[in-house]
Design an enzyme around this catalytic site. Structure first.
Site, PDB file in Angstrom:
ATOM      1  NE  ARG A 101      -2.773   0.058   3.525  1.00 23.76           N
ATOM      2  CZ  ARG A 101      -3.657   0.549   4.363  1.00 23.76           C
ATOM      3  NH1 ARG A 101      -4.932   0.606   4.021  1.00 23.76           N
ATOM      4  NH2 ARG A 101      -3.304   0.976   5.554  1.00 23.76           N
ATOM      5  CB  THR A 105      -2.833   7.345  -1.978  1.00 24.22           C
ATOM      6  OG1 THR A 105      -2.038   6.213  -2.386  1.00 24.22           O
ATOM      7  CG2 THR A 105      -2.106   8.624  -2.355  1.00 24.22           C
ATOM      8  CG  ASP A 197       1.781  -3.093   9.173  1.00 24.01           C
ATOM      9  OD1 ASP A 197       1.982  -4.282   8.855  1.00 24.01           O
ATOM     10  OD2 ASP A 197       1.979  -2.151   8.387  1.00 24.01           O
ATOM     11  CG  ASP A 200       5.311  -3.555  10.505  1.00 14.62           C
ATOM     12  OD1 ASP A 200       6.089  -4.002   9.633  1.00 14.62           O
ATOM     13  OD2 ASP A 200       4.997  -2.351  10.601  1.00 14.62           O
TER      14      ASP A 200
HETATM   15  C1  PRP Z   1      -1.612  -4.688   4.291  1.00 19.56           C
HETATM   16  C2  PRP Z   1      -2.460  -5.945   4.343  1.00 19.56           C
HETATM   17  C3  PRP Z   1      -3.184  -5.903   3.034  1.00 19.56           C
HETATM   18  C4  PRP Z   1      -3.415  -4.438   2.837  1.00 19.56           C
HETATM   19  C5  PRP Z   1      -4.822  -4.105   3.202  1.00 19.56           C
HETATM   20  O1  PRP Z   1      -0.478  -4.882   3.538  1.00 19.56           O
HETATM   21  O2  PRP Z   1      -1.721  -7.116   4.533  1.00 19.56           O
HETATM   22  O3  PRP Z   1      -2.451  -6.446   1.968  1.00 19.56           O
HETATM   23  O4  PRP Z   1      -2.496  -3.745   3.695  1.00 19.56           O
HETATM   24  O5  PRP Z   1      -5.115  -2.779   2.946  1.00 19.56           O
HETATM   25  P1  PRP Z   1      -6.132  -2.325   1.816  1.00 19.56           P
HETATM   26  O6  PRP Z   1      -7.362  -3.153   1.982  1.00 19.56           O
HETATM   27  O7  PRP Z   1      -6.354  -0.870   2.110  1.00 19.56           O
HETATM   28  O8  PRP Z   1      -5.475  -2.533   0.478  1.00 19.56           O
HETATM   29  P2  PRP Z   1       0.687  -3.789   3.362  1.00 19.56           P
HETATM   30  O9  PRP Z   1       0.523  -3.065   2.076  1.00 19.56           O
HETATM   31  O10 PRP Z   1       0.793  -2.974   4.607  1.00 19.56           O
HETATM   32  O11 PRP Z   1       1.969  -4.692   3.156  1.00 19.56           O
HETATM   33  P3  PRP Z   1       2.674  -5.811   4.074  1.00 19.56           P
HETATM   34  O12 PRP Z   1       1.784  -7.022   4.054  1.00 19.56           O
HETATM   35  O13 PRP Z   1       3.955  -6.019   3.359  1.00 19.56           O
HETATM   36  O14 PRP Z   1       2.857  -5.250   5.478  1.00 19.56           O
HETATM   37  N1  URA Z   2      -3.048  -3.122   6.794  1.00 21.99           N
HETATM   38  C1  URA Z   2      -2.815  -3.555   8.051  1.00 21.99           C
HETATM   39  O1  URA Z   2      -1.913  -4.376   8.265  1.00 21.99           O
HETATM   40  N2  URA Z   2      -3.593  -3.088   9.030  1.00 21.99           N
HETATM   41  C2  URA Z   2      -4.585  -2.215   8.826  1.00 21.99           C
HETATM   42  O2  URA Z   2      -5.292  -1.829   9.778  1.00 21.99           O
HETATM   43  C3  URA Z   2      -4.809  -1.758   7.504  1.00 21.99           C
HETATM   44  C4  URA Z   2      -4.028  -2.243   6.498  1.00 21.99           C
END
Ligand code: PRP
Ligand code: URA
Length: 206
Positions: A101, A105, A197, A200
């Site tokens: 993400r 945005t 997150d 994380d």
């Molecule tokens: C997080 C989560 C989803 C996304 C959800 O991933 O694991 O993939 O955000 O958000 P959305 O519904 O608004 O798209 P992130 O992009 O933080 O990456 P990561 O899994 O590498 O931490």
């Molecule tokens: N991705 C996450 O990991 N947590 C949230 O709350 C939203 C997006």
């Protein structure tokens, strides 16, 4: 269509996951356990075929899974759900979609895709713990459709109403199975109350 798991065994585990003091080891175990419950619900209509089986007593009829399944984690956090999926579906293939993400945005930025070719009859199970704005899930399903997948389900742990609404409007034929439907998104597009997150917390990168 979306289905929220309504079960005390799930609610107990989700509550532990929400706790900010829960460390990555326990967090990963809880992700895996809740994923198993999601799989049981999402796979109720799995196609099976009748086979004969010989018990120590007699010959009887049994059932064998017929569906070809592809598990598709969205990187990174979706990786936390893969082992639990493979435990219940040991013959499944795994395809991977990398998505990050944009922090300002919340737009999904795809950075990797390695998914087996489709013949249109496989069942693709997209897994990602978090459904926030829905951008990542909608993009992932769109990529799978372009690759020829026709049967797709989305399994996740915590959903915001906004994310569920987005999938339901853009991919109405894709059912969403979720362990908890939360209240809303905050101004940073994080789920409230959520669990922070997920990537994380799984990978200890806080
Ligand atoms: C997080 C989560 C989803 C996304 C959800 O991933 O694991 O993939 O955000 O958000 P959305 O519904 O608004 O798209 P992130 O992009 O933080 O990456 P990561 O899994 O590498 O931490
Ligand atoms: N991705 C996450 O990991 N947590 C949230 O709350 C939203 C997006």
């Amino acid at each position: 269509m979306h289905i929220v798991l309504n079960h005390p065994l799930v609610a107990h585990r989700i509550t532990l996951m929400r706790d900010k003091n829960t460390k990555p080891k326990l967090f990963r175990e809880l992700v895996a356990e809740v994923t198993s419950f999601l799989a049981i619900e999402a796979l109720k209509d799995l196609r099976t075929e009748e086979i004969e089986v010989e018990t120590p007593i007699t010959v009887t009829k049994g059932r064998k899974i017929k569906d070809k399944i592809v598990i598709v984690p969205i990187l990174r956090a979706g990786m936390g759900m893969v082992d639990a999926m493979l435990k219940v579906l040991p013959s499944a293939k795994v395809g991977v979609l990398g998505m990050q993400r944009n922090e300002e945005t919340a737009e999904p930025v795809p950075y990797f895709a390695k998914v087996p070719a489709a013949n249109g009859d496989e069942l693709a199970l997209v897994v990602d713990p978090m459904l926030a704005t829905g951008g990542s899930a909608v993009d992932a399903v769109g990529q799978l459709k372009k690759l020829g997948y026709r049967r797709i389900k989305f399994l996740n742990l915590i959903s915001a109403p906004e994310g569920i609404a987005k999938i339901e409007s853009e991919h109405p034929e894709v059912p969403v199975y979720t362990a908890a439907k939360d209240e809303r998104l905050n101004e940073h597009f994080y789920i409230v109350p959520g669990l922070g997150d997920a990537g994380d917390r799984i990978f200890g990168t806080l």
